[in-house]
Scaffold this active site. Sequence first.
Site, PDB file in Angstrom:
ATOM      1  N   ASP A   1     -15.105  -4.660 -34.172  1.00 49.02           N
ATOM      2  CA  ASP A   1     -14.194  -4.252 -35.245  1.00 49.02           C
ATOM      3  C   ASP A   1     -12.791  -4.705 -34.855  1.00 49.02           C
ATOM      4  O   ASP A   1     -12.445  -4.748 -33.673  1.00 49.02           O
ATOM      5  CB  ASP A   1     -14.276  -2.764 -35.602  1.00 49.02           C
ATOM      6  CG  ASP A   1     -14.096  -1.801 -34.451  1.00 49.02           C
ATOM      7  OD1 ASP A   1     -13.708  -2.226 -33.342  1.00 49.02           O
ATOM      8  OD2 ASP A   1     -14.327  -0.589 -34.653  1.00 49.02           O
TER       9      ASP A   1
ATOM     10  N   ASN B   1     -23.249  -3.062 -21.205  1.00 48.46           N
ATOM     11  CA  ASN B   1     -22.354  -3.119 -22.371  1.00 48.46           C
ATOM     12  C   ASN B   1     -20.998  -2.533 -21.990  1.00 48.46           C
ATOM     13  O   ASN B   1     -20.929  -1.501 -21.319  1.00 48.46           O
ATOM     14  CB  ASN B   1     -22.991  -2.282 -23.497  1.00 48.46           C
ATOM     15  CG  ASN B   1     -22.338  -2.457 -24.850  1.00 48.46           C
ATOM     16  OD1 ASN B   1     -22.234  -3.573 -25.344  1.00 48.46           O
ATOM     17  ND2 ASN B   1     -21.891  -1.370 -25.453  1.00 48.46           N
TER      18      ASN B   1
END
Length: 449
Positions: free
Chosen positions: A257, A191
């Site tokens: 986001d 990630n």
Amino acid sequence: MHAALILGLAAVLASAGLVALSGSATAQTTLASAAAAKGKYFGVAANENYFNESAYTSTMTREFNSLTAENSMKWDTVQRNQGQFNWGPGDRIAQQARNMGVQYRGHTLVWHSQLPGWVNSGNARQAMTNHINAVLQHWPDAAYWDVVNEAFEENGSRRNSPFQQAMGDGFIAEAFRIARQADPDTKLCYNDYNLENPGPKQDAAYNLVRDLKAQGLIDCIGFQGHFNSGNPVPQNFHQTLQRFADLGVDVEITELDIAGSGSSQAQQYQGVTQACLAVTRCTGITVWGVTDKYSWRSQDTPLLFDGNYNKKAAYTAVLNALGGSSGGTSGGTTVGGGDNGGNGGTPGAGCTATYSETDRWGDRFNGRVVITAGSAPISNWSVTVTVHSPQRISATWNGSPTWDGSGNVMTMRPNGNGTLAAGASTSFGFTVMANGNWQAPTIGTCTAS
Ligand code: XIL
């Protein structure tokens, strides 16, 4: 009940003005159900500190079908002091996911940040081994684990960390190998952020995934997806996702986001959603928080719900991109297409439950159960869904499930959709991992109160 009979009953009710017939399939009204209808999950970073705020919890349970612990499964929470494990906060996330009947993503095992000071280059190898084994033993039912997080600098070189110092470049493969051995069933991911644009960092991650994949050690790559005006969503994002998917791994947007507001923010959210939809192996999207007010960058108002839990333009853009739509009641009386043996109750009883299969993929199918109130209004309903081993329900939406000990019998109750006028309908949905068995689930008799 035979499908024709249900249609006949629906027609009678409709002609009496009791049911709004919607023609074909009714649009999904939540992110989770709309994404599930496309074979994806739509997740959220959850923070157990806010679980006692009812608007937080109801928004989370209504809209999302995957949870990631925003902080509470990180090293500095789980093992702040060497050898002393603090499982409580992370357990609340895992248990919340189990209660919702949805998956959770484990985040994260090996990261330079939120790492307690006792981990140093002298003990990092042993510490890493112990930590991975303990955490995976404790949370073996996570669908994914971010094994290593943020190991690259912007220029593609390795970031300095106790792990890098102690073990050199091999620490990543070593971490994945330990994780694979500790839990062969969980999908293991790398990630990172700023992988969304072509460049040296993306290439470094690409080469890493390629090498780990060749060793059978990796299953997925997470693109964090923290965007702002200086780092907007790239136009060709789906090509980047596809580039990694072509290595034979799942790709996910893990921490989305996007700073901004109004239509420009909405357009960017739409772009990310479309990019994931365009790539078969993009399994899902997770937004990094429920509401702007608790976002880690709340001054950027980067999420889908504002500080009062109102849906923002960005929310509508995502829902529409997923093929869903806000407003109107969910449900309708869709029967047909994949209807394969649903079971209705007795007309005139408190409620009836009608099953139909709505989608099918190579490994799983989605079912929907329409609950229709009888001749009197109801304020609560319950119905059982029994799947046939080795099937397993992997996600649910628009309902609140509980499970029997075997895990085969799910009792579904309302999640804010219990109150129905006489003849009115609502529906809930679920995903069944077929595991080779495509038999329709058995739907129990609907009971109302
Ligand atoms: C953030 C959390 O949102 C904050 O609450 C915390 O203070 C710092 O970490 N990349 C990651 C996430 O992988 O774990 C980070 O989460 C955001 C950046």
